[in-house]
Design a protein around this motif. Sequence first.
Motif, PDB file in Angstrom:
ATOM      1  N   ALA A 313      -4.896 -19.116  10.222  1.00  0.00           N
ATOM      2  CA  ALA A 313      -4.271 -17.868  10.651  1.00  0.00           C
ATOM      3  C   ALA A 313      -3.721 -18.041  12.057  1.00  0.00           C
ATOM      4  O   ALA A 313      -4.192 -18.886  12.830  1.00  0.00           O
ATOM      5  CB  ALA A 313      -5.279 -16.718  10.622  1.00  0.00           C
ATOM      6  N   ALA A 314      -2.717 -17.242  12.378  1.00  0.00           N
ATOM      7  CA  ALA A 314      -2.132 -17.294  13.717  1.00  0.00           C
ATOM      8  C   ALA A 314      -1.582 -15.935  14.088  1.00  0.00           C
ATOM      9  O   ALA A 314      -1.074 -15.198  13.235  1.00  0.00           O
ATOM     10  CB  ALA A 314      -1.026 -18.349  13.794  1.00  0.00           C
ATOM     11  N   ALA A 315      -1.704 -15.623  15.366  1.00  0.00           N
ATOM     12  CA  ALA A 315      -1.013 -14.477  15.948  1.00  0.00           C
ATOM     13  C   ALA A 315       0.175 -15.029  16.718  1.00  0.00           C
ATOM     14  O   ALA A 315       0.017 -15.962  17.524  1.00  0.00           O
ATOM     15  CB  ALA A 315      -1.942 -13.705  16.879  1.00  0.00           C
ATOM     16  N   THR A 316       1.356 -14.513  16.454  1.00  0.00           N
ATOM     17  CA  THR A 316       2.565 -15.057  17.076  1.00  0.00           C
ATOM     18  C   THR A 316       3.490 -13.948  17.545  1.00  0.00           C
ATOM     19  O   THR A 316       3.587 -12.892  16.915  1.00  0.00           O
ATOM     20  CB  THR A 316       3.324 -15.981  16.103  1.00  0.00           C
ATOM     21  N   ARG A 317       4.161 -14.203  18.644  1.00  0.00           N
ATOM     22  CA  ARG A 317       5.238 -13.308  19.088  1.00  0.00           C
ATOM     23  C   ARG A 317       6.571 -13.757  18.504  1.00  0.00           C
ATOM     24  O   ARG A 317       7.592 -13.098  18.714  1.00  0.00           O
ATOM     25  CB  ARG A 317       5.324 -13.302  20.614  1.00  0.00           C
ATOM     26  N   GLY A 318       6.549 -14.881  17.788  1.00  0.00           N
ATOM     27  CA  GLY A 318       7.759 -15.421  17.190  1.00  0.00           C
ATOM     28  C   GLY A 318       7.977 -14.932  15.774  1.00  0.00           C
ATOM     29  O   GLY A 318       7.430 -13.899  15.351  1.00  0.00           O
ATOM     30  N   ASP A 319       8.738 -15.694  15.027  1.00  0.00           N
ATOM     31  CA  ASP A 319       9.114 -15.320  13.672  1.00  0.00           C
ATOM     32  C   ASP A 319       7.954 -15.556  12.707  1.00  0.00           C
ATOM     33  O   ASP A 319       7.400 -16.664  12.642  1.00  0.00           O
ATOM     34  CB  ASP A 319      10.327 -16.143  13.242  1.00  0.00           C
ATOM     35  N   ALA A 320       7.589 -14.526  11.947  1.00  0.00           N
ATOM     36  CA  ALA A 320       6.433 -14.627  11.060  1.00  0.00           C
ATOM     37  C   ALA A 320       6.645 -15.647   9.942  1.00  0.00           C
ATOM     38  O   ALA A 320       5.710 -16.363   9.566  1.00  0.00           O
ATOM     39  CB  ALA A 320       6.118 -13.253  10.464  1.00  0.00           C
ATOM     40  N   GLU A 321       7.842 -15.736   9.394  1.00  0.00           N
ATOM     41  CA  GLU A 321       8.096 -16.674   8.310  1.00  0.00           C
ATOM     42  C   GLU A 321       8.013 -18.119   8.808  1.00  0.00           C
ATOM     43  O   GLU A 321       7.485 -18.999   8.121  1.00  0.00           O
ATOM     44  CB  GLU A 321       9.462 -16.415   7.680  1.00  0.00           C
ATOM     45  N   THR A 322       8.521 -18.371  10.017  1.00  0.00           N
ATOM     46  CA  THR A 322       8.394 -19.709  10.602  1.00  0.00           C
ATOM     47  C   THR A 322       6.920 -20.062  10.782  1.00  0.00           C
ATOM     48  O   THR A 322       6.496 -21.185  10.497  1.00  0.00           O
ATOM     49  CB  THR A 322       9.112 -19.774  11.961  1.00  0.00           C
ATOM     50  N   GLU A 323       6.136 -19.092  11.227  1.00  0.00           N
ATOM     51  CA  GLU A 323       4.697 -19.335  11.417  1.00  0.00           C
ATOM     52  C   GLU A 323       4.002 -19.588  10.084  1.00  0.00           C
ATOM     53  O   GLU A 323       3.120 -20.450   9.993  1.00  0.00           O
ATOM     54  CB  GLU A 323       4.050 -18.145  12.129  1.00  0.00           C
ATOM     55  N   ARG A 324       4.398 -18.879   9.049  1.00  0.00           N
ATOM     56  CA  ARG A 324       3.790 -19.116   7.733  1.00  0.00           C
ATOM     57  C   ARG A 324       4.065 -20.543   7.268  1.00  0.00           C
ATOM     58  O   ARG A 324       3.169 -21.231   6.771  1.00  0.00           O
ATOM     59  CB  ARG A 324       4.338 -18.121   6.701  1.00  0.00           C
ATOM     60  N   GLN A 325       5.309 -20.995   7.449  1.00  0.00           N
ATOM     61  CA  GLN A 325       5.652 -22.363   7.075  1.00  0.00           C
ATOM     62  C   GLN A 325       4.882 -23.372   7.918  1.00  0.00           C
ATOM     63  O   GLN A 325       4.460 -24.425   7.425  1.00  0.00           O
ATOM     64  CB  GLN A 325       7.157 -22.583   7.233  1.00  0.00           C
ATOM     65  N   ALA A 326       4.676 -23.046   9.196  1.00  0.00           N
ATOM     66  CA  ALA A 326       3.926 -23.937  10.078  1.00  0.00           C
ATOM     67  C   ALA A 326       2.475 -24.063   9.630  1.00  0.00           C
ATOM     68  O   ALA A 326       1.926 -25.171   9.540  1.00  0.00           O
ATOM     69  CB  ALA A 326       3.991 -23.427  11.519  1.00  0.00           C
ATOM     70  N   LEU A 327       1.841 -22.932   9.332  1.00  0.00           N
ATOM     71  CA  LEU A 327       0.453 -22.963   8.882  1.00  0.00           C
ATOM     72  C   LEU A 327       0.325 -23.731   7.579  1.00  0.00           C
ATOM     73  O   LEU A 327      -0.618 -24.519   7.393  1.00  0.00           O
ATOM     74  CB  LEU A 327      -0.076 -21.542   8.702  1.00  0.00           C
ATOM     75  N   GLY A 367       1.338  -4.387  17.302  1.00  0.00           N
ATOM     76  CA  GLY A 367       2.169  -4.264  18.486  1.00  0.00           C
ATOM     77  C   GLY A 367       3.320  -5.254  18.417  1.00  0.00           C
ATOM     78  O   GLY A 367       4.063  -5.292  17.430  1.00  0.00           O
ATOM     79  N   ASP A 368       3.468  -6.088  19.467  1.00  0.00           N
ATOM     80  CA  ASP A 368       4.545  -7.073  19.448  1.00  0.00           C
ATOM     81  C   ASP A 368       4.100  -8.408  18.854  1.00  0.00           C
ATOM     82  O   ASP A 368       4.801  -9.416  18.965  1.00  0.00           O
ATOM     83  CB  ASP A 368       5.119  -7.283  20.855  1.00  0.00           C
ATOM     84  N   TRP A 369       2.945  -8.411  18.209  1.00  0.00           N
ATOM     85  CA  TRP A 369       2.429  -9.607  17.547  1.00  0.00           C
ATOM     86  C   TRP A 369       2.605  -9.497  16.033  1.00  0.00           C
ATOM     87  O   TRP A 369       2.478  -8.415  15.463  1.00  0.00           O
ATOM     88  CB  TRP A 369       0.939  -9.787  17.821  1.00  0.00           C
ATOM     89  N   SER A 370       2.880 -10.641  15.403  1.00  0.00           N
ATOM     90  CA  SER A 370       2.735 -10.769  13.956  1.00  0.00           C
ATOM     91  C   SER A 370       1.512 -11.638  13.713  1.00  0.00           C
ATOM     92  O   SER A 370       1.336 -12.671  14.364  1.00  0.00           O
ATOM     93  CB  SER A 370       3.960 -11.454  13.329  1.00  0.00           C
ATOM     94  N   VAL A 371       0.664 -11.224  12.783  1.00  0.00           N
ATOM     95  CA  VAL A 371      -0.504 -12.016  12.416  1.00  0.00           C
ATOM     96  C   VAL A 371      -0.285 -12.536  11.005  1.00  0.00           C
ATOM     97  O   VAL A 371      -0.044 -11.761  10.072  1.00  0.00           O
ATOM     98  CB  VAL A 371      -1.805 -11.200  12.517  1.00  0.00           C
ATOM     99  N   VAL A 372      -0.350 -13.846  10.855  1.00  0.00           N
ATOM    100  CA  VAL A 372      -0.005 -14.524   9.610  1.00  0.00           C
ATOM    101  C   VAL A 372      -1.215 -15.326   9.132  1.00  0.00           C
ATOM    102  O   VAL A 372      -1.955 -15.884   9.943  1.00  0.00           O
ATOM    103  CB  VAL A 372       1.194 -15.479   9.835  1.00  0.00           C
ATOM    104  N   ALA A 373      -1.430 -15.371   7.823  1.00  0.00           N
ATOM    105  CA  ALA A 373      -2.553 -16.132   7.273  1.00  0.00           C
ATOM    106  C   ALA A 373      -2.141 -16.813   5.985  1.00  0.00           C
ATOM    107  O   ALA A 373      -1.247 -16.344   5.274  1.00  0.00           O
ATOM    108  CB  ALA A 373      -3.749 -15.207   7.028  1.00  0.00           C
ATOM    109  N   CYS A 374      -2.786 -17.934   5.683  1.00  0.00           N
ATOM    110  CA  CYS A 374      -2.553 -18.610   4.417  1.00  0.00           C
ATOM    111  C   CYS A 374      -3.832 -19.290   3.950  1.00  0.00           C
ATOM    112  O   CYS A 374      -4.743 -19.545   4.743  1.00  0.00           O
ATOM    113  CB  CYS A 374      -1.425 -19.632   4.538  1.00  0.00           C
ATOM    114  N   ALA A 375      -3.905 -19.560   2.653  1.00  0.00           N
ATOM    115  CA  ALA A 375      -5.015 -20.326   2.090  1.00  0.00           C
ATOM    116  C   ALA A 375      -4.696 -21.808   2.193  1.00  0.00           C
ATOM    117  O   ALA A 375      -3.541 -22.215   2.132  1.00  0.00           O
ATOM    118  CB  ALA A 375      -5.236 -19.936   0.634  1.00  0.00           C
TER     119      ALA A 375
END
Length: 420
Positions: A313-327, A367-375
């Motif tokens: 999981a990650a909290a990001t101020r950036g793009d949520a889809e990019t973070e999902r791909q990163a995780l 707020g200004d964060w997106s929180v993203v998670a993956c299995a």
Amino acid sequence: MTANADWADLYRDLIADIPRIAGAAPLMLFGLSACVDARILAHELKPLFRHGAPAEAQAFGKLIKERAGAGIGGEVRIDWPEGPGWLAGHVPIAYALGGTGPQAAWSLAAIGAPALIALEDRSAHKLGQVHPDILIAENGKAIRAAEVIARGPRQPEIFIIEYTAGQAIDDVTPKRSSRIIVRFHDPGLEHDAQFEALSVTLADKAGAGLISGFNSIPYELIDSEVAPVTRMLAKWRKAGVAPIHLELAGYDTPRQRDRVIDQLTGFITSIGMSHSEFQPLMPDSSDLARDMCALGDRLGLERVCVHADHWAAAATRGDAETERQALMMGCLLAGTRASVGIPAYPKGIDARATFATPPLPAVTRHGDWSVVACASPYLEHPGGTVGLGDSFTGGCLLMLGSAHSRISARIPHGEHVKAG
């Protein structure tokens, strides 16, 4: 989306895209720790428990059993100067590349993506463990490790004790597979002046920067060791490197950990750690998403990442889809390493892999964060547990750095983010 088939299909799509991703990947800058790991399988530690073994050996065996029985991995410092020699004379040892930066680079080299690492020790023993395509600074150029001429004396190893679920260690049978990193000395950072100079020269072409290894610095030396690092990071940031990521690791004391974080605050933009490392950092944690965002706010970061056996999981101020791909890329490279035993090119999802429901929704806003998670593709009986977090980190930074480089390429010169 929690079914095995759903996650497996998403990971297969990502695998199919690896040639494009690796082929277009910018250079990664990975420091500042490097070592040779002396790997020992815990079930082969029988000499520690035999009658007549030295008291230090018996105490060491007791510590390993207690941690393995409780499912704890992590890192410990052991005051037993004779330990390395005693272990080498009594149990089988295999050697491999160690250190977060080099191991992250190893996973990227396995798929054909470039990474430059800090490497002060260039002995034959060390270079013999480095993937031939990892880049090393030599005479002002980034050259393949295979082309570096070995020199210098052999340095002491870091010991890695791997234990496997269901595999007995004396009278204890672990329920979880993991590894215990054991230091019999404090190696400190890699003082590679060639890496520092070349990384600054190439920073405007780099996608991401990774620093780690601060947990092996004695408390009284932290400030003096970190000072030249922050000067280098300021130059990286001025050149537009993003993210600049600190992989936290386990510290001997909270005081040591907190001093490192304090000294690096304002220079890093991202921090990552295992869930077991996050919990003592946020001892009153009751809401993972809220607490990741709170930590990011407190440290002035753009990203906070937490990884565990079954999820990331990650909290990001950036793009949520990019973070999902990163995780997912991080989990894929870590899962492949768990399956094969070393970093390797992902050719599919291991048929034994299971996918648990992450503790957080796929994407939420705070707020200004997106929180993203993956299995993650989890294996109860992995081929190896060493370096899984490092491979995960390398995969994340590959995707984040690639995305940032694409954006930066569209920004006119002079509009990069400046150092804080």
